[in-house]
Every structure is written in C-alpha cells, then in structure tokens.
Design a protein around this motif. Sequence first.
Motif, mmCIF file in Angstrom:
data_model
loop_
_atom_site.group_PDB
_atom_site.id
_atom_site.type_symbol
_atom_site.label_atom_id
_atom_site.label_comp_id
_atom_site.label_asym_id
_atom_site.label_seq_id
_atom_site.Cartn_x
_atom_site.Cartn_y
_atom_site.Cartn_z
ATOM 1 N N GLU A 20 2.654 29.010 7.911
ATOM 2 C CA GLU A 20 2.116 28.233 6.788
ATOM 3 C C GLU A 20 1.831 29.175 5.626
ATOM 4 O O GLU A 20 1.447 30.333 5.837
ATOM 5 C CB GLU A 20 0.814 27.540 7.202
ATOM 6 C CG GLU A 20 0.448 26.432 6.228
ATOM 7 C CD GLU A 20 -0.974 25.907 6.385
ATOM 8 O OE1 GLU A 20 -1.733 26.432 7.232
ATOM 9 O OE2 GLU A 20 -1.317 24.999 5.625
ATOM 10 N N VAL A 21 2.010 28.684 4.427
ATOM 11 C CA VAL A 21 1.614 29.482 3.273
ATOM 12 C C VAL A 21 0.997 28.561 2.228
ATOM 13 O O VAL A 21 1.480 27.455 1.987
ATOM 14 C CB VAL A 21 2.810 30.294 2.708
ATOM 15 C CG1 VAL A 21 3.921 29.386 2.236
ATOM 16 C CG2 VAL A 21 2.372 31.207 1.581
ATOM 17 N N ILE A 22 -0.117 29.024 1.684
ATOM 18 C CA ILE A 22 -0.801 28.259 0.632
ATOM 19 C C ILE A 22 -0.836 29.135 -0.613
ATOM 20 O O ILE A 22 -1.220 30.313 -0.542
ATOM 21 C CB ILE A 22 -2.233 27.885 1.065
ATOM 22 C CG1 ILE A 22 -2.169 26.918 2.249
ATOM 23 C CG2 ILE A 22 -3.009 27.267 -0.095
ATOM 24 C CD1 ILE A 22 -3.521 26.615 2.861
ATOM 25 N N VAL A 23 -0.426 28.577 -1.732
ATOM 26 C CA VAL A 23 -0.426 29.330 -2.993
ATOM 27 C C VAL A 23 -1.238 28.528 -4.009
ATOM 28 O O VAL A 23 -0.936 27.355 -4.256
ATOM 29 C CB VAL A 23 1.010 29.525 -3.540
ATOM 30 C CG1 VAL A 23 0.989 30.307 -4.853
ATOM 31 C CG2 VAL A 23 1.895 30.216 -2.508
ATOM 32 N N THR A 24 -2.273 29.151 -4.579
ATOM 33 C CA THR A 24 -3.006 28.469 -5.650
ATOM 34 C C THR A 24 -2.973 29.321 -6.909
ATOM 35 O O THR A 24 -2.952 30.550 -6.856
ATOM 36 C CB THR A 24 -4.474 28.177 -5.273
ATOM 37 O OG1 THR A 24 -5.121 29.406 -4.935
ATOM 38 C CG2 THR A 24 -4.571 27.218 -4.104
ATOM 39 N N ALA A 76 -7.629 27.537 -2.318
ATOM 40 C CA ALA A 76 -6.707 27.992 -1.270
ATOM 41 C C ALA A 76 -7.351 27.894 0.109
ATOM 42 O O ALA A 76 -6.712 27.536 1.093
ATOM 43 C CB ALA A 76 -6.263 29.423 -1.560
ATOM 44 N N GLU A 107 5.134 26.979 -2.340
ATOM 45 C CA GLU A 107 4.859 26.908 -0.898
ATOM 46 C C GLU A 107 6.105 26.434 -0.149
ATOM 47 O O GLU A 107 6.460 26.971 0.902
ATOM 48 C CB GLU A 107 3.691 25.953 -0.630
ATOM 49 C CG GLU A 107 2.359 26.474 -1.156
ATOM 50 C CD GLU A 107 1.243 25.443 -1.037
ATOM 51 O OE1 GLU A 107 1.473 24.345 -0.483
ATOM 52 O OE2 GLU A 107 0.128 25.744 -1.505
ATOM 53 N N VAL A 161 -3.103 33.629 -2.351
ATOM 54 C CA VAL A 161 -2.113 33.267 -1.331
ATOM 55 C C VAL A 161 -2.762 33.400 0.041
ATOM 56 O O VAL A 161 -3.426 34.405 0.315
ATOM 57 C CB VAL A 161 -0.870 34.181 -1.402
ATOM 58 C CG1 VAL A 161 0.001 34.019 -0.161
ATOM 59 C CG2 VAL A 161 -0.051 33.886 -2.655
ATOM 60 N N THR A 174 2.672 23.802 -4.906
ATOM 61 C CA THR A 174 3.381 23.259 -3.742
ATOM 62 C C THR A 174 4.877 23.604 -3.760
ATOM 63 O O THR A 174 5.482 23.782 -2.711
ATOM 64 C CB THR A 174 3.214 21.723 -3.694
ATOM 65 O OG1 THR A 174 3.419 21.226 -5.024
ATOM 66 C CG2 THR A 174 1.818 21.338 -3.247
ATOM 67 N N GLY A 203 7.613 28.462 2.983
ATOM 68 C CA GLY A 203 7.221 27.949 4.303
ATOM 69 C C GLY A 203 8.417 27.863 5.251
ATOM 70 O O GLY A 203 9.537 27.581 4.827
ATOM 71 N N ARG A 233 -2.590 23.762 -6.473
ATOM 72 C CA ARG A 233 -1.722 24.263 -5.401
ATOM 73 C C ARG A 233 -0.302 24.289 -5.912
ATOM 74 O O ARG A 233 0.221 23.276 -6.366
ATOM 75 C CB ARG A 233 -1.774 23.326 -4.188
ATOM 76 C CG ARG A 233 -3.009 23.402 -3.396
ATOM 77 C CD ARG A 233 -2.947 24.077 -2.038
ATOM 78 N NE ARG A 233 -1.881 23.909 -1.104
ATOM 79 C CZ ARG A 233 -2.017 23.369 0.109
ATOM 80 N NH1 ARG A 233 -3.170 22.874 0.486
ATOM 81 N NH2 ARG A 233 -1.006 23.354 0.946
#
Lengths: 289, 173
Positions: free
Chosen positions: A211-215, A131, A230, A198, A227, A234, A225
């Motif tokens: 922005e958001v990153i989810v792993t 992340a 996300e 997150v 995606t 997003g 990820r």
Amino acid sequence: MQPFEIHDVPSVQDASNLLSEYGDNARLYAGGTELLLVMKSGILHYDHLINIKTVPGLNAIQYGEADHELKIGALTTHRQLERSEVVQRWLPLLAQVEREIANVRVRNVGTIGGNMCFAEPHSDPATLFLALGAQFKLASATMERTLSVDEFLVDAYEPALQPDELLTEIRVPLPGASTHGGYQRFQFHERPTVSVAVLLTLDDAHEGIKEVIVTVGCVNSKPFRATEAEALLGGKSVEEAQIASDKAGKAAAEMADPSDDLNGSSAYKKQLVAILVQRAFLQAYTRFD
Amino acid sequence: MALTDEKVKTAESNPTVSINFEVNGVRHALVIEPRETLLEVLRNRLGLMGTKLSCDVQVCGVCTVLLDGMPVSACTVLAYEARGREVLTIEGLAQGEELHPIQEAFIEGRGFQCGFCTPGMILATKALLAENPDPSIDDIKGYMKGNLCRCTGYRTILDSIQIASRRLRQERP
Ligand SMILES: Cc1cc2nc3c(=O)[nH]c(=O)nc-3n(C[C@H](O)[C@H](O)[C@H](O)COP(=O)(O)OP(=O)(O)OC[C@H]3O[C@@H](n4cnc5c(N)ncnc54)[C@H](O)[C@@H]3O)c2cc1C
C-alpha cells in the motif's frame, strides 16, 4: 491592539459555555501565535479571549496501547511534540516534521490544535495527519464527535467547528512494522511552499508494495490525497515503483491547483510537488533496513 | 503596533489585570491590560530597552526573551502569559560589570556588527546551550534559523556560538 478581556477557563464545558454566551465577540485563545497576529494587525477584534491553556489535561501526549495510537491533546505545543519521548519512540516521523515548523519561539508557544483550527493551508502537520488517517475529537458543552482530517478541514481558514465547539484531541493511528513514512517540504518564507507525505507499506520480503499513501499540502486550500500517484505506485515491485515514481510525482502535480503568489508561480509549485513526491517516496523506502 | 495606536480607548475604561512575575531575578507586581505584549511591558513599564521591536510577526527573532528558559517572541506573547513565571532579558545576563560568557564569546567571535539582533541572538544561544551544551553546526543552524541578522552573514555568529559552547563547557564540565 484594541483592549480585550482574557478568561482563564477550567474546563472544556466552561470554554464552550463562554463561546455560546459571547458569540462573535469571543475567540478561543491557545498559544496566540496566529490569533494575536491578526488582532495586532487590526484585521479582527474580539472583546473576549477564552484562554484554554488553563484546562487541565489538554496538553498530554499518550500512547494508547488498546488501539495502538497516539493521543495528542489539542493544547500540546509543537516543541513538546518535537521533544517528546513518546513521539520519538512511536512516531519519529511526526518529530521530524515538528522540528522543521516555524522557528523555536513559535514552536514553544504555538499548539498543534491552534495549527489545525486556524486551518491555514500552509500546514505541515495537516499534510502528515491526512496521510496517517488521524481523527480529530471535538467537544462542546453538549456533545462530542470525531472527524477525519478531510472532514475537519473544510476549506482555507475554515475548520468544521461549531460556534461553541473545541478541538480537544488528535488521535493518530500508528503505522505497523511494515510501514515507513517520508516527509518532504520546501520553503522560501516562514511557512512551507509545498509539503508531501508518503506512507509506504511493503510485503514481508520488502520487495513489493502493499500500500502507498501520498498526500500533498500547501498548494490547494487544504491537503489532499494524490490518488493518481498512489495508483501508479501501488501493487508494483519496489524496483518498478522507483521507476514509476517520476510519473507518480507528475500525476500528483496534475492534481495540485496552486496559485501564483510570493511562494512562486503555479507551474513552479507543481514542479516542486512532482520532485518532492519522488523524494518522499525514496525517503520512506530507505527507512526499511 | 499598538504603542501609538490612535484607536486605543482611554486607559481608565480598559480591562486590567494584576500580574506577579520575575524579570531578571527581580519580582514585579503590575497592573496591566491583557492586550499588552510582553515587549510593551518590558520597555514601556519597566524601562528595559534591550528588547527590540522589529518585524512584529515572530519571524526575525530580534525581540527574543526567555520565559522560564524558553525563547519566545516578546512582540506577540502577551505579558499576561508571564504571570507567575520568570523572564530573562539581555539586561539580566551580565553580573555588574562582568559580562556573561556568551556575551564575551560574541565579542571574541565578532558575532555582531550593528548589534540590533544581538540581544535576541545571545538569549537564543543561552537557551540552545542550556538544552544542548555541545551542539553540532547543524544543531546550531536549526535552532537559530529564526534569528535573522542583516549584517554579519552569520559566519561570525556561528563562530561565537561555538566559542560560547566551549567556554561554558570548560566552566561547568
Ligand atoms: C512565523 C510563523 C511561522 C510558521 N511556520 C509554520 C510552518 O512552517 N509550518 C506550519 O505548519 N505552521 C507554521 N506556522 C503556524 C503555527 O504552527 C501556528 O501559528 C500555531 O500552531 C498556532 O497555534 P496557537 O496555539 O498559537 O493558535 P492560536 O493563535 O491560539 O489560535 C489559532 C486559531 O485556532 C483557534 N483555536 C486554537 N485552539 C483551538 C482549539 N483547541 N479548539 C478550537 N479552536 C482553537 C483559535 O480560536 C484561533 O482562531 C507558523 C506561524 C508563524 C507565526
């Protein structure tokens, strides 16, 4: 355990040279919390263990001002990371994750580099590092290179290391002031069943998601990820995103491909992914004042 | 476990290494094999039977000893790692007939039944209280989560650790 020799090495160069010299008959030895278990059980044997704990400078944690990043030596123990003032000041989320790993004895001995290089799919820090966009520095006697988490983790138990190569440092870019992170894990046995990180970046008013990153970790052969999750979060307002987080959790679960095992059935793990994505998102959001 | 492993080669041909280390305040110079675990050396070479073997995979905490004050799993840590360092086992706590305050607290709090996990519990408690003299219940649970007990249900262990914490703080305020 079968007999073996230990070689204390003074440098990365020496470690790499010994790896070339002994080939399949040697293995790098850091904390040994993984390596010695497989050797005790007789699954693997090496005549030579190359002890890299004697290489000076490989267990430092530093804040790099120029690139606003953390530089973590591969031989840093989990306990060092958990208790480091530098980590607590610059990346408290990492300290939070480290505190939950294994038990205090394994954290006292096990290193962050050993965790990554063993590439066990049930890794907490791997999920977080993905992340954060961490970079792995590798070195051998003849060359150096840098890989992303996704490039480094090829598959379960398969890091992208050349036979004579060491992981020397993990560089973690630090999130900016308008980014906060959440991390959730669920566990039955020693290692997590599911882990979710997150990273949430909001606009200045803290009303919209930039922005958001989810792993998601532990459910596939390596962390990935999410995606699809996300994309659902997003660009939304915070309010919309909280409603959409249910769908986002389910979308992340759809991307997971867990197997049935002692940690639970595949369907159960997917359900955990869905819930933990929601919770990690909420945790990240509540960290904005 | 390698203690009675038939595949083990004859001792003479195996690689050895000399180490100096301190166990419970006593210095030892030993020639060991690198493959020997700390637990094997403590029990088989030094006759310190307080350190028990149970799960053998660093999960249960029964074999906990302190290496320079840090809890480690003696079942897996190599004795080689103790070179130049100090090891504390359960035998090193009492002063003659006088029990250590943590040992007394475990008796008072009824923190054990069969006693098998107790050496590890007490040593982990010692490390916890050295680091955090006045831990909350959650601190205790977090630190002790890797020490398993199959008898007590943990309530009495938590009580014992809190008693120990109070005692030690009264002793050295
Ligand atoms: C009981 C238990 C519970 C655990 N629970 C968790 C958990 O909850 N979450 C989690 O994420 N992890 C967990 N782990 C994994 C733990 O984090 C790792 O065991 C530890 O970090 C490994 O580090 P080490 O230094 O002991 O590795 P070692 O055992 O020394 O090495 C592991 C492997 O990596 C290689 N290696 C080591 N360092 C390097 C390097 N610098 N360069 C190249 N190769 C290298 C070695 O050759 C070996 O193949 C658990 C482990 C145990 C035993």
